[in-house]
Design an enzyme around this catalytic site. Structure first.
Site, short mmCIF file in Angstrom:
data_model
loop_
_atom_site.label_atom_id
_atom_site.label_comp_id
_atom_site.label_asym_id
_atom_site.label_seq_id
_atom_site.Cartn_x
_atom_site.Cartn_y
_atom_site.Cartn_z
N ASP A 1 0.79 -1.18 0.21
CA ASP A 1 -0.05 0.02 0.08
C ASP A 1 0.91 1.47 -0.11
OD1 ASP A 1 -2.53 1.48 0.33
OD2 ASP A 1 -1.72 1.91 2.36
N LYS A 2 0.63 2.19 -0.69
CA LYS A 2 1.52 3.38 -0.86
C LYS A 2 1.70 4.08 0.28
CE LYS A 2 0.36 7.27 -2.89
NZ LYS A 2 0.80 8.40 -2.04
N THR B 1 -2.90 1.68 -4.61
CA THR B 1 -3.14 3.08 -3.90
C THR B 1 -4.87 3.58 -4.53
OG1 THR B 1 -2.50 5.19 -3.52
CG2 THR B 1 -2.20 4.51 -5.63
N ASP C 1 -1.31 -0.57 6.19
CA ASP C 1 -1.53 0.10 7.52
C ASP C 1 -2.83 0.58 7.86
OD1 ASP C 1 -1.15 2.34 5.78
OD2 ASP C 1 -0.41 3.57 7.25
#
Length: 701
Positions: free
Chosen positions: A380-381, A529, A576
């Site tokens: 995930d970016k 993203t 996250d």
């Protein structure tokens, strides 16, 4: 937004939350409802207590066993009391300490899948029956295996305690998701406010969300405009302006001003509940990796059983039926998997400890086993490859102004703002040690910007709406900033543009090293993203990422993981945010950044305690090395059985050699020591991200 007139609060109609809404009972019920999460903590305590109790009881059982006494060369006391100690306490150990293995064996028998439990149960049951037979004088005295029964139960309980501790999970995803909802909501009824539980809201209700308050249910903004922090849902750090007609999601936070929201979804229909359902579905549908030790135990079960049958038949036909009983029982007891029971748990325990010292926390043993086979790492970016918070990336000045003066003016105007962009500007001014003048007459307009007076000059800082308000054009240089995904704020002095500031989510310095090291290991690196494609491609190009999934909605991230899996990839997902939780659960290995949300952490099998993406390489290296040790230990443990069982059966009897049961028992203990020492070699593994990436870099040069 203008000042919102608040209705009077009605105390008479204030509703208390329903019983259990914010109670331990509520949490416990949710915990029990979450499949796969409820029993690990209880099992840890059960095996821990049972191990220590059985260890204490095992001392007199072994000490007063005639075979154990003959090993060490001491004599036992005479009389019924001394003779009864081992049988009585040994029976307690078999019934109480052996219960987990006996019940597990019944389950394996019903499933017709013999494994570790059946092998252990076979060993302790044969030892128990043979020992009672020897104690009562029915069988040969050399079949007194009370000490062996005690040793086996204690070692197996130790192994299962270690295993359960490594599997125990400290939080549940569903509890963390439920915690995002506020305990109370302020419902607007006419000209009054009443405090109710979110569960009491119905479709069409209007609620007031104060600055800093959480939205209690999905709905549409009908009054007011606020910057809404959706990071706990989307994982994206940038607050989003939500005004009349905009949709807001339960659990998000109105950061700066109050808004009124008309409820459009409640209960199971909310976005939060949808994510919750996705987490549950993905976790329940995840296919667990094959338990290597159980497989080996299943093979050894049939090997021991077959060996015992052959032994009984051969010795009986050889004309020595009494000796056939002794040899058969010896084979079954010696086949007990002392070392096999510790082969995997010891490696997992030491691996977990080594990982923790490198900032990697292993929650799920199956994740550790699977990581060695990963072929694609999906990042995930925001908050993972990037810092997840805005920083000043560009400053441009007009006329006689300098970059520093523009930044200082902006910092002065933003001094009283709590907005994340304001904090980034203040931090940049502090980093440059600029002198920031004190501002007066501060005014903030949601969705427009801020205005303040500094040394007699009216300074304004804002985005496109502020430009329109002052009838100004954006600086030409800012076009390229926006193409790279930066947020552009212009700075005005008495209505004229004097400069511009670009803010972007800064790429972590460690990200490049992490991706280079993963490429060196032959892995595909993918980024996912919710950002626009231009922003995503800019970050991907700078880091050399292989594939990009951009503009992905939160509920679609798990589908992208499944897409990679359908292409034949074994996927590790690194994220996250709450929106990452279903994808983390769907992935073959879920890796959560430790600074992320509780839900992401609860849904992952591996947690990076730091924000360093290089730690992903540490997980891969740990998985490969620990798997290597597991295989070595299994060969040591199984190899003992493969050699000792035929010898105990008397395969070399024609040349005059039969393995004495005392020697077989000692070899059994020796194999356990070898397995334990081999596992200790993992302590030499250096998993520090900086050292590991440097080592990989040196290998490729």
């Amino acid at each position: 937004m203008g000042t919102m007139t608040e209705p009077q609060t009605s105390t008479a109609s204030t509703a208390s939350p329903p019983e259990g809404h914010d109670s331990k009972d509520h949490q416990e019920r949710e915990h029990e409802d979450m499949a796969g999460h409820g029993g690990h903590a209880d099992h840890v305590g059960q095996f821990r207590r049972l191990f220590w109790i059985m260890l204490v009881i095992a001392l007199p059982v072994a000490g007063f066993s005639s075979m154990f006494a003959s090993f060490l060369g001491y004599s036992l006391g005479e009389g019924l009391f001394f003779a009864a100690i081992s049988p009585v306490l040994g029976t307690v150990m078999y019934v109480w300490g052996g219960k987990p293995f006996l019940t597990g064996a019944v389950s394996e028998l019903k499933a017709r899948k013999p494994g570790m439990m059946m092998l252990i149960a076979l060993g302790i049951t044969v030892a128990f029956i043979a020992s009672w037979g020897a104690s009562l004088g029915i069988l040969d005295p050399q079949l007194d295996f009370w000490w062996e029964l005690a040793l086996l139960i204690v070692i197996m309980l130790l192994g299962h305690w270690i295993e359960m501790r490594s599997l125990a999970q400290t939080a549940t995803a569903l509890e963390s998701l439920a915690a995002l909802l506020p305990d109370e909501a302020e419902r607007v009824t006419g000209d009054t406010l009443e405090t109710v539980s979110p569960s009491d809201l119905v479709l069409g209700d209007v609620v007031l969300v104060r600055p800093g308050g959480r939205v209690p249910a999905d709905g549409t903004v009908i009054e007011g405009t606020a910057d809404v922090d959706e990071s706990m849902i989307t994982g994206e750090s940038r607050p989003v302006s939500r005004g009349p007609g905009a949709h807001v999601v339960a659990g998000t936070v109105a950061t700066d001003t109050a808004i009124r929201v008309e409820v459009t979804a409640i209960g199971a229909d909310t976005a939060l509940a949808g994510i919750q359902a996705l987490v549950t579905q993905a976790q329940n549908s995840s296919s667990p990796a094959q338990r290597i030790a159980d497989t080996a135990a299943g093979w050894l079960f049939w090997f021991a059983l077959g060996g015992a049958v052959i032994t009984a038949i051969v010795w009986t036909f050889a004309g020595n039926p009494s000796y056939a009983i002794i040899r058969t029982i010896t084979v079954l007891v010696i086949a007990c998997p002392h070392a096999l029971g510790l082969a995997i748990p010891l490696v997992v325990s030491i691996s977990t400890e080594r990982a923790a010292k490198a900032g990697v926390l292993i929650k799920d043993r199956l994740a550790l086993e699977s990581m060695r086979a990963v072929t694609s790492v999906l990042f995930d970016k925001t908050g993972t490859l990037t810092r997840g918070e805005p920083t000043v990336s560009h400053v441009a000045a007009v006329g006689n102004e300098t970059d520093d003066s523009v930044l200082a003016f902006a910092a002065g105007a933003e001094g009283e703002s709590e907005h994340p962009l304001a904090k980034a500007i203040l931090a940049a001014a502090q980093d440059r040690t600029l002198s920031v003048a004190r501002a007066t007459d501060f005014q903030a307009s949601s969705g427009v910007g801020v205005t303040a007076t500094i040394e007699g000059t009216r300074i304004s800082v804002g985005g496109p709406s502020m430009l329109s308000h002052h009838n100004q054009e954006p600086l030409p240089s800012t076009t390229a900033w926006e193409d790279d995904g930066a947020i552009v704020l212009h700075v005005f002095a008495d209505g004229k543009v004097i400069g511009a500031i670009g803010l972007a989510d800064e790429v972590r310095a460690e990200s490049q090293q992490a991706i280079d090291a993963l490429h060196a290991r032959g892995l595909q690196v993918v980024m996912i993203t919710g950002d626009a494609d231009a922003v995503a491609q800019s970050v991907a190009a700078s880091l050399g990422i292989d594939r990009v999934f951009s503009g992905v909605h939160p509920e679609d991230k798990a589908a992208k993981v499944a897409e990679l899996q359908q292409e034949g990839h074994t996927v590790a997902m690194v994220g996250d945010g709450v929106n990452d939780a279903p994808a983390l659960a769907q992935a073959d290995v879920g890796i959560a950044i430790g600074a992320g949300t509780d839900v992401a952490i609860a849904s992952a099998g591996v947690i990076l305690a730091s924000d360093d993406p290089r730690s992903v390489l540490s997980v891969i290296e740990l998985s490969r090395q620990s798997y290597r040790k597991m295989k070595q230990n299994l060969w040591w443990a199984a190899g003992y059985n493969l050699i000792s069982v035929p010898l105990a059966a008397g395969v070399l009897a024609p040349i005059g050699f039969i393995l004495p049961m005392e020697v077989g028992a000692l070899l059994m203990s020796a194999s356990t020591v070898v397995v334990a020492l081999n596992a200790q070699l993992l302590r030499k593994l250096d998993l520090r991200p900086d050292q590991l990436t440097a080592s990989v870099a040196s290998e490729t040069t």
